[in-house]
Design an enzyme around this catalytic site. Sequence first.
Site, mmCIF file in Angstrom:
data_model
loop_
_atom_site.group_PDB
_atom_site.id
_atom_site.type_symbol
_atom_site.label_atom_id
_atom_site.label_comp_id
_atom_site.label_asym_id
_atom_site.label_seq_id
_atom_site.Cartn_x
_atom_site.Cartn_y
_atom_site.Cartn_z
ATOM 1 N N TYR A 1 -3.061 -0.707 0.774
ATOM 2 C CA TYR A 1 -3.454 -2.120 0.831
ATOM 3 C C TYR A 1 -4.315 -2.414 2.062
ATOM 4 O O TYR A 1 -4.433 -3.558 2.471
ATOM 5 C CB TYR A 1 -2.222 -3.022 0.905
ATOM 6 N N LYS B 1 3.983 11.128 -1.508
ATOM 7 C CA LYS B 1 3.449 11.928 -2.617
ATOM 8 C C LYS B 1 2.587 13.005 -1.976
ATOM 9 O O LYS B 1 1.371 13.073 -2.173
ATOM 10 C CB LYS B 1 2.655 11.011 -3.564
ATOM 11 N N ASP C 1 7.528 9.814 -7.390
ATOM 12 C CA ASP C 1 7.763 9.840 -8.846
ATOM 13 C C ASP C 1 9.208 10.246 -9.142
ATOM 14 O O ASP C 1 9.891 9.657 -9.985
ATOM 15 C CB ASP C 1 6.746 10.737 -9.566
ATOM 16 N N ASP D 1 5.812 -1.324 -3.313
ATOM 17 C CA ASP D 1 5.541 -2.439 -4.235
ATOM 18 C C ASP D 1 6.049 -2.082 -5.629
ATOM 19 O O ASP D 1 6.765 -2.844 -6.274
ATOM 20 C CB ASP D 1 4.038 -2.726 -4.278
ATOM 21 N N ASP E 1 9.648 -3.437 -7.818
ATOM 22 C CA ASP E 1 9.707 -4.063 -9.150
ATOM 23 C C ASP E 1 10.746 -3.339 -10.005
ATOM 24 O O ASP E 1 11.514 -3.969 -10.735
ATOM 25 C CB ASP E 1 8.344 -4.020 -9.865
HETATM 26 C C1 IPM Z 1 4.560 -8.372 -4.082
HETATM 27 C C2 IPM Z 1 3.404 -8.735 -4.955
HETATM 28 C C3 IPM Z 1 2.118 -8.655 -4.147
HETATM 29 C C4 IPM Z 1 1.974 -7.239 -3.619
HETATM 30 C C5 IPM Z 1 0.864 -9.064 -4.910
HETATM 31 C C6 IPM Z 1 1.017 -10.460 -5.457
HETATM 32 C C7 IPM Z 1 -0.382 -8.904 -4.102
HETATM 33 O O1 IPM Z 1 3.339 -7.900 -6.077
HETATM 34 O O2 IPM Z 1 4.781 -9.071 -3.086
HETATM 35 O O3 IPM Z 1 5.254 -7.407 -4.392
HETATM 36 O O4 IPM Z 1 1.497 -6.350 -4.332
HETATM 37 O O5 IPM Z 1 2.345 -7.030 -2.497
HETATM 38 MN MN MN Z 2 4.970 -6.516 -6.189
#
Ligand code: IPM
Ligand code: MN
Length: 350
Positions: A132, A184, A217, A241, A245
């Site tokens: 990022y 990785k 992975d 990130d 999720d």
């Molecule tokens: C998170 C979100 C953000 C990220 C996006 C919205 C840029 O997915 O905070 O996890 O990737 O950091």
């Molecule tokens: Mn995210």
Amino acid sequence: MSHRVAVLAGDGVGPEVVAEARRAVDALGLGIDWTELPWGSAWYHEHGRMMPEDWEEQLSGFRAVLLGAIGDPSVPDHVSLWGSILELRQRLDLWANLRPCRLLPGIPGPLAGREPDDVDILFVRENTEGEYAGVGGRAHRGLPGEVGVEVSVFTRAGCERVLRLAFECAAQRRGLHLLTSATKSNASRYGYVLWDEVASELAAEFPTVRYERVLVDALAARMVRSPDSLDVVVASNLFADILTDLGAAIQGGMGMAASANIAPDRPGSIGVFEPVHGSAPDIAGQGIANPSGAIWSAVLMLEHLGEPDAAAMLLEALESTCREGPRTRDAGGTASTREVGDAVVASLTA
Ligand code: IPM
Ligand code: MN
């Protein structure tokens, strides 16, 4: 002492969930002084920017921002996010993103045979560099030879500060005293290898922490198969990130997950606290979004503000609401956002 907190409710379900987090915090009676910031996608359509040019100045008196969500189909995501949350993380140098991942009792989890005790992981996400970093470019637009280059940037200092924090968390947290670092380094030869080297160097300073290096992975598979084998996980910006999720899914859905964007090496500095879910335009305005992630983020905010007792009370109220209900649809119930917020407030004032 009262705390000044900026509220960036933002887009989509952001304002709905933040309203409940605010009410819950107010019920604690700390006398928080809230200031609403109207920034976000609607503001963009009026001003051509996601935040005012002097946003840093405007935030200078605050110790915390409670953020809802940013993103709307009417603004390209890379524009809205690089103009808001990514800008905040980078310019404020909020280099650590803490994301607790716990399956709270009462919340249905998707993993067969797994109980709340099996899911208790703290993710420490590197938050300003890596994938990022924002380094790259486009050339030869529209031509057959068009290119897009996105460069991952890892610095020794950047790796060291986030890895050290993760080791400290693993040393202090009750639990396995295990730090799992995800990279990785079989396919990528530079940045992740630097990360691994810094991690092994630091491991020597933390004899009470068991350190393991895993491929990201393989870690994704392990999170599903044996989440109970994990304690603190540290990873680069993009890897964490994605893993968080997956973690959110394991803890009962995106609506449950919370995060703290902080700079732990600068005590007294500002932090940004936000649920991990996005603006969810598909359910925005219906009053059905799960406010748990936002309320949990407020818990992290209270810890940051030096209010550990209030933070513990709010977390307990959230836990008791998850256990007893009401719950929103994504968490197996039928309640509205507001009803869940009411229950948290009721539990705090009981
Ligand atoms: C998170 C979100 C953000 C990220 C996006 C919205 C840029 O997915 O905070 O996890 O990737 O950091
Ligand atoms: Mn995210």
